[in-house]
Design a protein around this motif. Sequence first.
Motif, PDB file in Angstrom:
ATOM      1  N   GLU A  82       0.664  -1.286   0.055  1.00 20.46           N
ATOM      2  CA  GLU A  82       0.036   0.046  -0.100  1.00 20.46           C
ATOM      3  C   GLU A  82       0.861   1.379   0.135  1.00 20.46           C
ATOM      4  O   GLU A  82       0.313   2.269   0.028  1.00 20.46           O
ATOM      5  N   SER A 104       2.568   2.774  -2.347  1.00 25.31           N
ATOM      6  CA  SER A 104       2.348   3.929  -3.253  1.00 25.31           C
ATOM      7  C   SER A 104       1.140   4.784  -3.116  1.00 25.31           C
ATOM      8  O   SER A 104       0.808   5.885  -3.273  1.00 25.31           O
ATOM      9  N   GLN A 105      -0.202   3.795  -2.718  1.00 26.58           N
ATOM     10  CA  GLN A 105      -1.297   4.437  -2.219  1.00 26.58           C
ATOM     11  C   GLN A 105      -1.124   5.619  -1.134  1.00 26.58           C
ATOM     12  O   GLN A 105      -1.850   6.530  -1.416  1.00 26.58           O
ATOM     13  N   GLU A 164       0.284   8.751  -2.527  1.00 26.51           N
ATOM     14  CA  GLU A 164      -0.709   9.328  -3.314  1.00 26.51           C
ATOM     15  C   GLU A 164      -1.633  10.005  -2.360  1.00 26.51           C
ATOM     16  O   GLU A 164      -1.952  11.238  -2.638  1.00 26.51           O
ATOM     17  N   LEU A 165      -2.152   9.817  -1.369  1.00 31.11           N
ATOM     18  CA  LEU A 165      -3.282  10.065  -0.374  1.00 31.11           C
ATOM     19  C   LEU A 165      -2.463  11.164   0.162  1.00 31.11           C
ATOM     20  O   LEU A 165      -3.083  12.187   0.411  1.00 31.11           O
ATOM     21  N   THR A 176      -1.701   9.534   7.863  1.00 33.29           N
ATOM     22  CA  THR A 176      -0.950   9.203   6.431  1.00 33.29           C
ATOM     23  C   THR A 176       0.649   9.457   6.581  1.00 33.29           C
ATOM     24  O   THR A 176       1.362   8.891   6.041  1.00 33.29           O
TER      25      THR A 176
END
Lengths: 151, 38
Positions: A12, A14-15, A18-19, A52
């Motif tokens: 996860e 790369s997600q 991005e987030l 995050t």
Amino acid sequence: MPREPVTLPESEESQIRELNRMLQLGSAALIGADGERVHLPASVLRLLKDITRNMQLGRAVVLIPESQQLTTQRAASLLGVSRPHLIKLLESGELPYHKAGSHRRIFLKDLLAYQKRRNEERKAALNRIAKEAFESGLYDHTTIPEGGEDE
Amino acid sequence: MTTGSRVVLDACVLMPVPLADTLLRMAEEPRLYSPKWS
């Protein structure tokens, strides 16, 4: 509410990147499974940004719900001071408290207000020290020793 | 209320004032680390 620390699985990464980038842009919205769109309140956005960011830094995250009233032990650990020091703050009137039976309790809002005041005083003190040091010429010689030598 | 990593500062860093000032300001809000003194 996760009681166990949540870590970021490699799949996860790369997600999350991005987030995290998206959340930094400011106000955001969530789109639900049925396409419904809800604007994120500022408080939730702040939490999400924090979560995050920490996950991206490889840190495990735990959410601890905090009640509006704190024990002396919890208040001390939130402020990063010892319990005896916190008791001194209570008894000198620096930090308001009330009694629940024989136990002392501190309202979270009072603790946050105290913390804010302490930070402002600290900043003012740093500015004062730097100003005095500058005026006494302590900033005149700022050479850094080469090669990492101490003396 | 993130506190960052703990960093032990030897008292000798108090002396060159620009260094001490820089270190203390980094420990101040937004708390890049929390200082512990030797």
